[in-house]
Design a protein around this motif. Structure first.
Motif, PDB file in Angstrom:
ATOM      1  N   THR A 257       0.831  -1.256  -0.004  1.00 26.66           N
ATOM      2  CA  THR A 257       0.051   0.075   0.276  1.00 26.66           C
ATOM      3  C   THR A 257       1.564   1.355  -0.036  1.00 26.66           C
ATOM      4  O   THR A 257       0.526   2.441   0.068  1.00 26.66           O
ATOM      5  CB  THR A 257      -0.711   0.088   1.153  1.00 26.66           C
ATOM      6  OG1 THR A 257       0.106  -0.018   2.367  1.00 26.66           O
ATOM      7  CG2 THR A 257      -2.540  -0.927   1.424  1.00 26.66           C
ATOM      8  N   GLY A 258       2.276   1.158  -0.047  1.00 26.78           N
ATOM      9  CA  GLY A 258       2.944   2.191  -0.011  1.00 26.78           C
ATOM     10  C   GLY A 258       3.129   3.504   1.514  1.00 26.78           C
ATOM     11  O   GLY A 258       2.208   3.049   2.676  1.00 26.78           O
ATOM     12  N   ALA A 259       4.250   4.111   1.324  1.00 25.61           N
ATOM     13  CA  ALA A 259       4.134   4.898   2.653  1.00 25.61           C
ATOM     14  C   ALA A 259       3.268   5.666   3.092  1.00 25.61           C
ATOM     15  O   ALA A 259       2.964   5.551   1.889  1.00 25.61           O
ATOM     16  CB  ALA A 259       5.755   5.737   3.141  1.00 25.61           C
ATOM     17  N   ALA A 260       2.924   5.939   4.024  1.00 22.33           N
ATOM     18  CA  ALA A 260       2.229   7.561   5.041  1.00 22.33           C
ATOM     19  C   ALA A 260       2.682   8.980   3.786  1.00 22.33           C
ATOM     20  O   ALA A 260       4.037   8.491   4.842  1.00 22.33           O
ATOM     21  CB  ALA A 260       1.966   6.914   6.532  1.00 22.33           C
ATOM     22  N   GLU A 306      -2.455  18.967  11.663  1.00 26.18           N
ATOM     23  CA  GLU A 306      -1.103  19.340  10.567  1.00 26.18           C
ATOM     24  C   GLU A 306      -1.608  18.636   8.930  1.00 26.18           C
ATOM     25  O   GLU A 306      -0.820  19.362   8.297  1.00 26.18           O
ATOM     26  CB  GLU A 306       0.011  18.321  11.697  1.00 26.18           C
ATOM     27  CG  GLU A 306       0.412  18.847  12.681  1.00 26.18           C
ATOM     28  CD  GLU A 306       1.288  19.802  12.258  1.00 26.18           C
ATOM     29  OE1 GLU A 306       1.645  20.105  12.132  1.00 26.18           O
ATOM     30  OE2 GLU A 306       1.180  20.762  13.242  1.00 26.18           O
ATOM     31  N   GLY A 307      -2.744  18.406   9.139  1.00 22.86           N
ATOM     32  CA  GLY A 307      -3.359  17.837   7.840  1.00 22.86           C
ATOM     33  C   GLY A 307      -3.704  16.385   7.993  1.00 22.86           C
ATOM     34  O   GLY A 307      -4.613  16.082   8.869  1.00 22.86           O
ATOM     35  N   ALA A 308      -4.254  15.976   6.324  1.00 26.68           N
ATOM     36  CA  ALA A 308      -3.836  14.771   6.370  1.00 26.68           C
ATOM     37  C   ALA A 308      -3.316  13.215   6.417  1.00 26.68           C
ATOM     38  O   ALA A 308      -2.418  13.525   5.148  1.00 26.68           O
ATOM     39  CB  ALA A 308      -5.192  14.730   5.108  1.00 26.68           C
ATOM     40  N   LEU A 309      -3.411  12.063   6.921  1.00 27.02           N
ATOM     41  CA  LEU A 309      -2.837  10.776   6.811  1.00 27.02           C
ATOM     42  C   LEU A 309      -3.134  10.438   5.665  1.00 27.02           C
ATOM     43  O   LEU A 309      -4.380   9.987   5.601  1.00 27.02           O
ATOM     44  CB  LEU A 309      -2.699  10.193   7.476  1.00 27.02           C
ATOM     45  CG  LEU A 309      -1.712  10.657   8.615  1.00 27.02           C
ATOM     46  CD1 LEU A 309      -1.638  10.176  10.126  1.00 27.02           C
ATOM     47  CD2 LEU A 309      -0.397  11.107   8.249  1.00 27.02           C
ATOM     48  N   VAL A 310      -2.459  10.043   4.230  1.00 26.05           N
ATOM     49  CA  VAL A 310      -2.736   8.563   3.403  1.00 26.05           C
ATOM     50  C   VAL A 310      -2.145   7.509   3.339  1.00 26.05           C
ATOM     51  O   VAL A 310      -0.981   8.189   3.644  1.00 26.05           O
ATOM     52  CB  VAL A 310      -2.736   9.968   1.600  1.00 26.05           C
ATOM     53  CG1 VAL A 310      -3.088   8.796   0.331  1.00 26.05           C
ATOM     54  CG2 VAL A 310      -3.452  11.416   1.941  1.00 26.05           C
ATOM     55  N   ARG A 311      -2.270   6.910   2.822  1.00 26.59           N
ATOM     56  CA  ARG A 311      -1.915   5.520   2.694  1.00 26.59           C
ATOM     57  C   ARG A 311      -1.689   5.191   1.222  1.00 26.59           C
ATOM     58  O   ARG A 311      -2.540   4.635   0.763  1.00 26.59           O
ATOM     59  CB  ARG A 311      -2.304   4.462   3.566  1.00 26.59           C
ATOM     60  CG  ARG A 311      -1.781   3.067   4.042  1.00 26.59           C
ATOM     61  CD  ARG A 311       0.019   3.175   4.544  1.00 26.59           C
ATOM     62  NE  ARG A 311      -0.086   3.313   6.026  1.00 26.59           N
ATOM     63  CZ  ARG A 311       0.632   3.213   6.516  1.00 26.59           C
ATOM     64  NH1 ARG A 311       2.108   3.230   6.208  1.00 26.59           N
ATOM     65  NH2 ARG A 311       0.887   2.925   8.565  1.00 26.59           N
ATOM     66  N   GLY A 312      -0.624   4.944   0.474  1.00 30.73           N
ATOM     67  CA  GLY A 312      -0.629   5.100  -0.710  1.00 30.73           C
ATOM     68  C   GLY A 312      -0.815   5.762  -1.885  1.00 30.73           C
ATOM     69  O   GLY A 312      -2.233   6.353  -0.590  1.00 30.73           O
ATOM     70  N   GLY A 313      -0.807   5.859  -2.862  1.00 29.44           N
ATOM     71  CA  GLY A 313      -1.088   6.570  -3.617  1.00 29.44           C
ATOM     72  C   GLY A 313      -0.418   7.591  -4.560  1.00 29.44           C
ATOM     73  O   GLY A 313      -0.604   8.708  -5.060  1.00 29.44           O
ATOM     74  N   LEU A 314       0.157   8.140  -2.978  1.00 28.19           N
ATOM     75  CA  LEU A 314       1.106   9.486  -3.272  1.00 28.19           C
ATOM     76  C   LEU A 314       2.279   9.156  -2.711  1.00 28.19           C
ATOM     77  O   LEU A 314       2.753   8.209  -2.486  1.00 28.19           O
ATOM     78  CB  LEU A 314       0.873  10.632  -3.042  1.00 28.19           C
ATOM     79  CG  LEU A 314      -1.317  11.173  -2.853  1.00 28.19           C
ATOM     80  CD1 LEU A 314      -1.605  12.253  -1.612  1.00 28.19           C
ATOM     81  CD2 LEU A 314      -0.787  11.841  -4.203  1.00 28.19           C
ATOM     82  N   THR A 315       3.727   9.907  -3.447  1.00 23.16           N
ATOM     83  CA  THR A 315       4.815   9.844  -3.170  1.00 23.16           C
ATOM     84  C   THR A 315       5.607  11.057  -2.486  1.00 23.16           C
ATOM     85  O   THR A 315       5.072  12.366  -3.234  1.00 23.16           O
ATOM     86  CB  THR A 315       5.796   9.612  -5.030  1.00 23.16           C
ATOM     87  OG1 THR A 315       5.059   8.239  -4.963  1.00 23.16           O
ATOM     88  CG2 THR A 315       6.924   9.461  -3.817  1.00 23.16           C
TER      89      THR A 315
END
Length: 348
Positions: A257-260, A306-315
């Motif tokens: 799923t990629g890094a947070a 601080e913002g939104a945490l996203v798992r995967g989809g962005l680098t």
């Protein structure tokens, strides 16, 4: 113009600083057990005191007179009992010689019992008066510091009204902070947090969550008490402190799923189901200022200040649009304009 920002890598745990104040675990409001006019108040805020030290006195004339009156009442009751004892012995002797009736003996016995009861009452009242006289002097129950002073000499106070607040160091120190509801839900008793105290530069102390209170203001912040571990610096009540509260990720990382990553709260739109959509700037190979917008489906795991945490989809370091998303589309060609300010913009 459409503002943009780089995607940031997010650690598994963020820490937010919150200001707090150091206070003693051992603390108590002090008051007189009797009312009256304060005659002397010999300590002020911040002063150190010893156990048993006299802190304040009430005007004691009326209490001393009351004690003297009760003492006189005891003396009178003793004399009455002595007379009743003599009368009883006299009637007992006469009754033994058949010179006094049974009724006279019973009457003398009752008179002696009454005198004994009066003496017991008089002595109890004298003890109460003596205690009230002693209570006109306020002593320190333990060694410590005066945290607050809410009365002044010549002020009239009632019994139980707080005059001073005393804090001691025998049981250590704690830090009181206010935590917003978005973070307090992640705190549990016995959680450990690092603490910095301005008076102890270069040192990081450890504190354990001892109490989580209920909201006491309109901002829905929660009072949280953290118990400090033993420190090798001189702490005093009232010192300022900074507590680092962790905002942990509760969703475990899934392989593939990629890094947070972390993005601004304005950098995504609602999508289908549980997914959201972000627009990534993909530069041309010939001119990095030109490029296209690529719509990406992302999944928000956690929202924080601080913002939104996203798992995967962005680098991390990819550029995403943060404003005007409703007017963007997948594949739209844009030119990125760079201003002199720290915030760059995207022009469609």
């Amino acid at each position: 113009m459409i503002a943009w920002a780089p995607v940031q890598a997010a650690a598994e745990s963020w820490r937010y600083p919150f200001p707090g104040v150091v206070r003693a675990v051992q603390r108590a409001p002090l008051s007189f057990e009797v009312g009256g006019r304060i005659e002397a108040l010999s300590v002020d805020v911040g002063e150190g005191v010893l156990a048993g030290q006299v802190l304040a006195r009430l005007a004691s004339t009326s209490y001393r007179l009351a004690f003297e009156a009760r003492t006189a009442a005891v003396d009178e009751a003793v004399a009455q009992l002595r007379e009743a004892e003599q009368q009883f012995r006299r009637q007992q002797d006469l009754h033994g010689r058949a010179s006094a009736s049974e009724a006279a003996l019973d009457e003398a016995l009752a008179a002696r019992a009454t005198a004994q009861a009066r003496l017991a009452v008089a002595r109890a009242e004298r003890r109460n008066a003596e205690k009230a006289l002693r209570d006109t002097v306020l002593h320190a129950p333990y060694a410590g510091w005066v945290a607050s002073r809410s009365a002044e000499p010549q002020q009239q106070v009632i019994a139980g009204e707080t005059v001073l607040e005393l804090q001691g160091e025998a049981r250590g120190f704690e830090v009181l902070v206010s935590i917003p509801e978005t973070l307090v839900v992640r705190l549990e008793r016995e959680d450990v947090a690092p603490v910095s105290v301005a008076a102890c530069p270069g040192k990081t102390l450890r504190a354990r969550v001892a109490e989580i209170g209920t909201p006491n203001n309109r901002n829905s912040s929660f009072p949280v008490t953290l118990r400090l571990a033993s420190a090798d610096c001189a702490l005093k009540p009232g010192m300022t402190a900074e507590v680092m509260i962790a905002d942990r990720l509760d969703v475990p990382h899934q392989p593939g799923t990629g890094a947070a990553t972390r993005i601004p709260l304005t950098a995504f739109l609602g999508g289908d189901g549980e997914t959201q959509r972000a627009f990534v700037f993909v530069p041309d190979s010939a001119d990095s200022a030109l490029g296209v917008l690529e719509a990406r489906d992302i999944q928000i795991e956690q929202l924080t200040a601080e913002g939104a945490l996203v798992r995967g989809g962005l680098t991390p370091v990819e550029i995403i649009a943060t404003r005007g998303l409703a007017f963007l589309r997948d594949g739209q060609r844009v030119r990125r304009l760079v201003s002199a300010s720290p915030t760059e913009r995207v022009a469609p």
